[in-house]
Design an enzyme around this catalytic site. Sequence first.
Site, PDB file in Angstrom:
ATOM      1  N   GLY A  11       0.812  -1.209   0.000  1.00 39.50           N
ATOM      2  CA  GLY A  11       0.000   0.000   0.000  1.00 39.50           C
ATOM      3  C   GLY A  11       0.846   1.258   0.000  1.00 39.50           C
ATOM      4  CG  ASP A  12       3.552   4.247   1.548  1.00 42.54           C
ATOM      5  OD1 ASP A  12       4.251   4.785   0.686  1.00 42.54           O
ATOM      6  OD2 ASP A  12       3.029   4.885   2.484  1.00 42.54           O
TER       7      ASP A  12
END
Length: 479
Positions: free
Chosen positions: A263-264
Site C-alpha cells: 500500500g506504500d
Amino acid sequence: MASSPRKKDIILTVAVIVLLGLVGFRGVKCSRTGKVLESASSFSYEAINCRKHSASLTDFGGVGDGSTSNTMAFLKAIEYLKQFESDGGSQLIVPPGKWLTGSFNLTSSHFTLFLHKDAIILASQDEKEYPLIPYLPSYGRGRDAVGPRYAAFIFGTNLTDVVITGNNGTIDGQGASWWDKFRKNELNYTRPYLIEILYSDQVQISNLTLVNSPTWFVHPVYSSNLLVLSLTILAPIDSPNTDGINPDSCTNVRIEDCYVVSGDDCIAVKSGWDQYGINFGMPTKHVIIRRLTCISPDSAVIAIGSEMSGGIKDVRAEDIVAINSEAAVRIKTSPGRGGYVKDIFARRFQMDTMKYVFWMTGAYGSHPDEGYDPKALPVITGISYSDMVAKNVTMAANLAGIDGDSFTDICISNVTIGPSPKPKNLQWNCTDVVGLSSVVSPPACTLLPDEGENPCPFPSDKLPIDDIQFQTCSYQGNS
Ligand SMILES: *[C@@H]1O[C@H](CO)[C@@H](O)[C@H](O)[C@H]1NC(C)=O
Ligand SMILES: *[C@@H]1O[C@H](CO)[C@@H](O)[C@H](O)[C@H]1NC(C)=O
Ligand SMILES: *[C@@H]1O[C@H](CO)[C@@H](O)[C@H](O)[C@H]1NC(C)=O
Ligand SMILES: *[C@@H]1O[C@H](CO)[C@@H](O)[C@H](O)[C@H]1NC(C)=O
Ligand SMILES: *[C@@H]1O[C@H](CO)[C@@H](O)[C@H](O)[C@H]1NC(C)=O
Ligand SMILES: *[C@@H]1O[C@H](CO)[C@@H](O)[C@H](O)[C@H]1NC(C)=O
Ligand SMILES: *[C@@H]1O[C@H](CO)[C@@H](O)[C@H](O)[C@H]1NC(C)=O
Ligand SMILES: *[C@@H]1O[C@H](CO)[C@@H](O)[C@H](O)[C@H]1NC(C)=O
C-alpha cells in the site's frame, strides 16, 4: 506421597539441565556442498555464517497451534542461546506450525532466526505486547505520533552478524487491527514496524514471506553491511504506510530478488527528518537494488525520501519490473529537510501501467514539528536514469524542483514511454530542474534538452557488499 516443594524444584532443575544439554549438543554442520534437505527436522540454508549451537522453539515450551502465546518461549529461547554469542554463535529454529507471539528482541550477535518453510510466526494484535521504546534520534518523534513508539515486532539493536532467514517461512504482522485503529485515530503511539534493526553490522534478512505489517515491513537503521534477499512482501494495496524495505541512515546495502505488493513504497531509501536528521547527520550510502518486482498502485517502486536530511548518496537500481505503480523512481523532499540526494542511478526498468515514470517533488511538506528551518534547502544532484521501457503510462514525468534551489545534473537516456488510452496532454512537466536527455520518447521537456546519443552514467565499479560469500548451513535434527 506428595514430594516436598524443594524436591520438586530439584527435579525441575535437573530436567531443565538435561533438556538444555540435549539442545546444546544438536549437530549443526556447515558445508559448501550440503544438499537441500526438507524434512521437518533437517534443512539447509545459505547464510553469511553458520552457527555451532542450535535450539528449537519447542524446547522452550513453544506451541504452534496459532492461539497459544509463545511470547515467553521466544524470550527464554533467545535468553538461553545468548550464552553462545562468543562460542560459535547460535540459531533458533521455528518449526512447522503457527506461532503466535508478542514483540520480541534479538539480543545476541552471531545469531540466526530460522523459519522452517511451513512455519508461520503470527504477531499478536494486543498493543500491550509491544513495549514502548524511544523515538529515533534522527526523527525527533515517532512517525505516526509524537513521543515514544511501539517496539517493532522483531527488534534488534547493537548486534553484529545476525541472520533472519527461512526456506520461505512466513512472518505475519496481522496488521489489519492496527490499520483500522490508525485510520480511526485510536492509536496514541507510532505503529510497530515488522522488523527493525538498529546500530548493527552484517545483517542478512532473506528467503521469507512477510505479510501484513502494521506499518513499514523491514526497517534497518544506523546499520551497515545489510543483505535483504529473496523476500516476498505482501500487504493489501490500500493498507496505510506498508512500505516494503526502508534502509534508513545505512551504509552498504544490497537488496536483491524481492517481490513486493504493498500500500506504500516498495522500497524507500531514507536518512532522518528535518532538523533532527540534520543534527544526527548519518547518511544512507552505497545501496544496490537488483531484480525487484513491485506492485504499488498508490506509491513508488523506489522512493528516495521524503526523510533524507542526513543525506542519501550512491544508490544503484537495476533490472526492475514495475506493474501498476504510481511512479518508478520518486524523489521526495522539501525546504526544511536540508541534506542531499546525490548520485542516484537507475537502469533497465520494465514498466506496465504507471501514473508517472519519473517523479520529483520539492514541496512534499510533512514536517515533524514547527521547529524546522525553512532555509535548510536540500541539494538534489546527479540523477541518472537509462535503458527503460514503459507502457500504458498516464504521464511520462512530473519533475518539480524548488524555486531558487533547482535539482541539477539530471540525465535521462534511452527511455521509451508508451501512453495509456487517456494520457495527460502535458507528458513532461518540468520546473526548477537542470539536465539533459538523450533518445527519449516522448521527447523530454525543454529543461532537459536532447543532447543526441549520450548515454547517462551508471557506475561500473563493484561495491564491497557484492563480494560477500555465502555458506550452506545444514542442520540434521534428532528425530
Ligand atoms: C533463497 O531464494 C533464492 C531465490 O528464490 C534461491 O535461489 C535460494 O536457493 C534460496 N535459498 C535457500 C537456502 O532456500
Ligand atoms: C527490547 O529491547 C528494548 C531496549 O532496546 C526494550 O525497551 C524492550 O522492552 C525489549 N522488548 C522486549 C519484548 O523485551
Ligand atoms: C548502541 O550503539 C550506539 C552507537 O554506537 C550507542 O550510542 C548506544 O549506547 C548503544 N546501545 C546499547 C544498548 O549498547
Ligand atoms: C514464497 O511464498 C510466497 C507466498 O506463498 C509465494 O508467492 C512465493 O512464490 C514463494 N517463493 C518461493 C521462492 O518459493
Ligand atoms: C489512547 O489514550 C486514550 C486517552 O488516554 C485512552 O483512552 C486510549 O485507551 C488509548 N488508546 C490505546 C490504543 O492505548
Ligand atoms: C492501463 O492503465 C489504466 C489506468 O490508467 C488501467 O485502468 C488499464 O487496466 C491499463 N490497461 C492495461 C491493458 O493494462
Ligand atoms: C536501450 O534500452 C533497452 C532496454 O530498455 C536495451 O535493450 C537497449 O540495448 C538500450 N540501447 C542502448 C543503445 O543502450
Ligand atoms: C506542472 O508543475 C507545476 C509545478 O509543480 C504545477 O504548478 C503545474 O500545475 C503543473 N502543470 C500541469 C499541467 O500539471
